[in-house]
Design a protein around this motif. Sequence first.
Motif, PDB file in Angstrom:
ATOM      1  N   THR A   1      46.827  -9.483 -56.352  1.00  0.00           N
ATOM      2  CA  THR A   1      46.723  -8.044 -55.914  1.00  0.00           C
ATOM      3  C   THR A   1      48.198  -7.550 -56.879  1.00  0.00           C
ATOM      4  O   THR A   1      48.730  -8.100 -57.439  1.00  0.00           O
ATOM      5  CB  THR A   1      46.918  -8.022 -54.367  1.00  0.00           C
ATOM      6  N   SER A   2      48.500  -6.314 -56.145  1.00  0.00           N
ATOM      7  CA  SER A   2      49.307  -5.662 -56.958  1.00  0.00           C
ATOM      8  C   SER A   2      50.757  -6.339 -56.433  1.00  0.00           C
ATOM      9  O   SER A   2      51.126  -6.794 -55.550  1.00  0.00           O
ATOM     10  CB  SER A   2      49.727  -4.021 -56.123  1.00  0.00           C
ATOM     11  N   THR A   3      51.660  -6.363 -57.434  1.00  0.00           N
ATOM     12  CA  THR A   3      52.995  -6.953 -57.330  1.00  0.00           C
ATOM     13  C   THR A   3      53.959  -6.011 -57.263  1.00  0.00           C
ATOM     14  O   THR A   3      55.040  -5.750 -57.882  1.00  0.00           O
ATOM     15  CB  THR A   3      53.258  -7.620 -58.696  1.00  0.00           C
ATOM     16  N   VAL A   4      54.092  -5.047 -56.192  1.00  0.00           N
ATOM     17  CA  VAL A   4      54.765  -4.068 -55.975  1.00  0.00           C
ATOM     18  C   VAL A   4      55.859  -4.258 -54.942  1.00  0.00           C
ATOM     19  O   VAL A   4      56.603  -3.352 -54.319  1.00  0.00           O
ATOM     20  CB  VAL A   4      54.143  -2.662 -55.538  1.00  0.00           C
ATOM     21  N   THR A   5      55.944  -5.346 -54.085  1.00  0.00           N
ATOM     22  CA  THR A   5      56.630  -5.565 -52.963  1.00  0.00           C
ATOM     23  C   THR A   5      58.055  -5.437 -53.159  1.00  0.00           C
ATOM     24  O   THR A   5      58.931  -4.729 -52.531  1.00  0.00           O
ATOM     25  CB  THR A   5      56.609  -7.112 -52.595  1.00  0.00           C
ATOM     26  N   GLY A   6      58.572  -6.088 -54.224  1.00  0.00           N
ATOM     27  CA  GLY A   6      60.053  -5.655 -54.686  1.00  0.00           C
ATOM     28  C   GLY A   6      60.508  -4.461 -55.011  1.00  0.00           C
ATOM     29  O   GLY A   6      61.349  -3.858 -54.589  1.00  0.00           O
ATOM     30  N   HIS A   7      59.354  -3.799 -55.800  1.00  0.00           N
ATOM     31  CA  HIS A   7      59.649  -2.273 -56.240  1.00  0.00           C
ATOM     32  C   HIS A   7      59.738  -1.379 -55.002  1.00  0.00           C
ATOM     33  O   HIS A   7      60.606  -0.455 -55.088  1.00  0.00           O
ATOM     34  CB  HIS A   7      58.329  -1.895 -57.084  1.00  0.00           C
ATOM     35  N   ASN A   8      58.740  -1.586 -54.053  1.00  0.00           N
ATOM     36  CA  ASN A   8      58.939  -0.781 -52.883  1.00  0.00           C
ATOM     37  C   ASN A   8      59.896  -1.026 -51.919  1.00  0.00           C
ATOM     38  O   ASN A   8      60.399  -0.023 -51.154  1.00  0.00           O
ATOM     39  CB  ASN A   8      57.222  -0.810 -52.110  1.00  0.00           C
ATOM     40  N   LEU A   9      60.296  -2.335 -51.819  1.00  0.00           N
ATOM     41  CA  LEU A   9      61.223  -2.733 -50.932  1.00  0.00           C
ATOM     42  C   LEU A   9      62.681  -1.976 -51.455  1.00  0.00           C
ATOM     43  O   LEU A   9      63.183  -1.505 -50.503  1.00  0.00           O
ATOM     44  CB  LEU A   9      61.760  -4.271 -51.145  1.00  0.00           C
ATOM     45  N   ILE A  10      63.128  -1.830 -52.559  1.00  0.00           N
ATOM     46  CA  ILE A  10      64.338  -1.006 -52.884  1.00  0.00           C
ATOM     47  C   ILE A  10      64.332   0.317 -52.634  1.00  0.00           C
ATOM     48  O   ILE A  10      65.304   0.707 -52.383  1.00  0.00           O
ATOM     49  CB  ILE A  10      64.741  -1.383 -54.424  1.00  0.00           C
ATOM     50  N   PHE A  11      63.059   0.778 -52.303  1.00  0.00           N
ATOM     51  CA  PHE A  11      63.192   2.127 -51.771  1.00  0.00           C
ATOM     52  C   PHE A  11      63.351   2.393 -50.426  1.00  0.00           C
ATOM     53  O   PHE A  11      63.489   3.661 -50.044  1.00  0.00           O
ATOM     54  CB  PHE A  11      61.622   2.723 -52.409  1.00  0.00           C
ATOM     55  N   ILE A  12      63.507   1.390 -49.708  1.00  0.00           N
ATOM     56  CA  ILE A  12      63.715   1.584 -48.312  1.00  0.00           C
ATOM     57  C   ILE A  12      64.960   0.739 -48.080  1.00  0.00           C
ATOM     58  O   ILE A  12      65.821   1.339 -47.139  1.00  0.00           O
ATOM     59  CB  ILE A  12      62.675   0.909 -47.312  1.00  0.00           C
ATOM     60  N   ALA A  13      65.331  -0.194 -48.871  1.00  0.00           N
ATOM     61  CA  ALA A  13      66.766  -1.083 -48.818  1.00  0.00           C
ATOM     62  C   ALA A  13      67.576  -0.402 -49.928  1.00  0.00           C
ATOM     63  O   ALA A  13      68.054  -1.234 -50.835  1.00  0.00           O
ATOM     64  CB  ALA A  13      66.454  -2.406 -49.143  1.00  0.00           C
ATOM     65  N   ASN A  14      68.185   0.652 -49.446  1.00  0.00           N
ATOM     66  CA  ASN A  14      69.113   1.206 -50.316  1.00  0.00           C
ATOM     67  C   ASN A  14      70.024   2.251 -49.558  1.00  0.00           C
ATOM     68  O   ASN A  14      69.625   2.505 -48.351  1.00  0.00           O
ATOM     69  CB  ASN A  14      68.700   1.939 -51.773  1.00  0.00           C
TER      70      ASN A  14
END
Length: 411
Positions: free
Chosen positions: A220-233
Amino acid sequence: ASIGIVIIFVVMQFILLLHFYNILPVTGDAVLYVSNAIHHAKVGMPYPTAFNNNDIYIQSPGYVNFLALLYSIFGSYRIALVFKVLFNIAIIGEIYYLAKTFFSQRTADVSVILYCLMPVNVFVSISFYNELDYLFLALTAFCLCIWKKRLWVIFVAGFLFAYAHTIRPIEVVLILCILIYFFVKKCNYKQYLALFVPYVLTLLLFGSYCKSQTGYFITTSTVTGHNLIFIANDESNGGQPHELKLHYLKGKIGYIPNMEKVHFAKKDSIWKNGGVNWIKKHPLHYIRSYIHGATLIMFRNDSWSIPKLSPYDDIEEVNKMPNPKQAHLVLYARQFAYSLVFYITLFAFAWSLVKNRKDLLSLKGLFVLIPFLTVMGTSLLGTETRYHYPFMFAMILWAAYGLNDKALKKS
């Protein structure tokens, strides 16, 4: 009344299809969906391939391949809008079926009315985002498991769940609910096998293909890290920021030197580690962002699929207007109007939870578990208002159940 509203809804679907078919712009995530689909249709290979190794992430491969298939057959990706109209009409029937099966005839009628009166559901079929396609696949699989206990029907459902996973990996919530349903209904092991064998085999086959092309087993999509930094900053409030590229700048949490030359899996790993390390240092900030994302951001309005019918629907245009403050008020007023039935549904859902709380532990409670678990899981990463769409059908069922009980018994 429900039949008349459905007829109007269906007519509106085809009117909008004819009007927007050639002029609907491709924006946001859909830009990459379409560009990847056209490329892979031309080279005759399923997405992803080695061509995508240095992409920011692999994006909804099941949906991209659907668009690529249509492009290969019809010579245009826009034919997908025709299928989306059909999917949307089918979803009305599935909502009706679930409401009638688990609740009552009147609840089914009210559910259909609520769905059809939400503007976002009217316009979702003329959007190139993947929410509608995911919901059609996952909800069809869910209904098939309820409809027939025959093994071949459940086998088809398992395949559809797997395909839904390649678009958005939140179908696991529906599968969990089906397992609870099977357990309560005392289904034998053959039903479980019929569901999981095609599900697992389909994902194994697709994952193996992806590994042969990219070097990594992905389904599936590999967006976990990409999306995580948008809440973890440090600037996070639980949502995905408007200026996404700011997080890639030097000194920011998403910065990777020569990012365009780094494999997507390596980027994902770097961003995951960066996000987790930030959360360890700022747990309270993350919790605040998580709660804000799961509530005010995900449910603040319901206008995400509606095209920009006026300059006042475009935040960028509003910011450029001579009187931005007044223009923003007009923007918010329009969003409120678009979302009015959505807000009524949310209040009716809350009312129904209180009024019908004794039913929470029955099979009706499955349709409360669906939004609860999806919100809890999705909000671990940055959220957007459109992220509530895949589970709104379940909230509609319970809202209709509450409205039916309180306001419509005398009618």
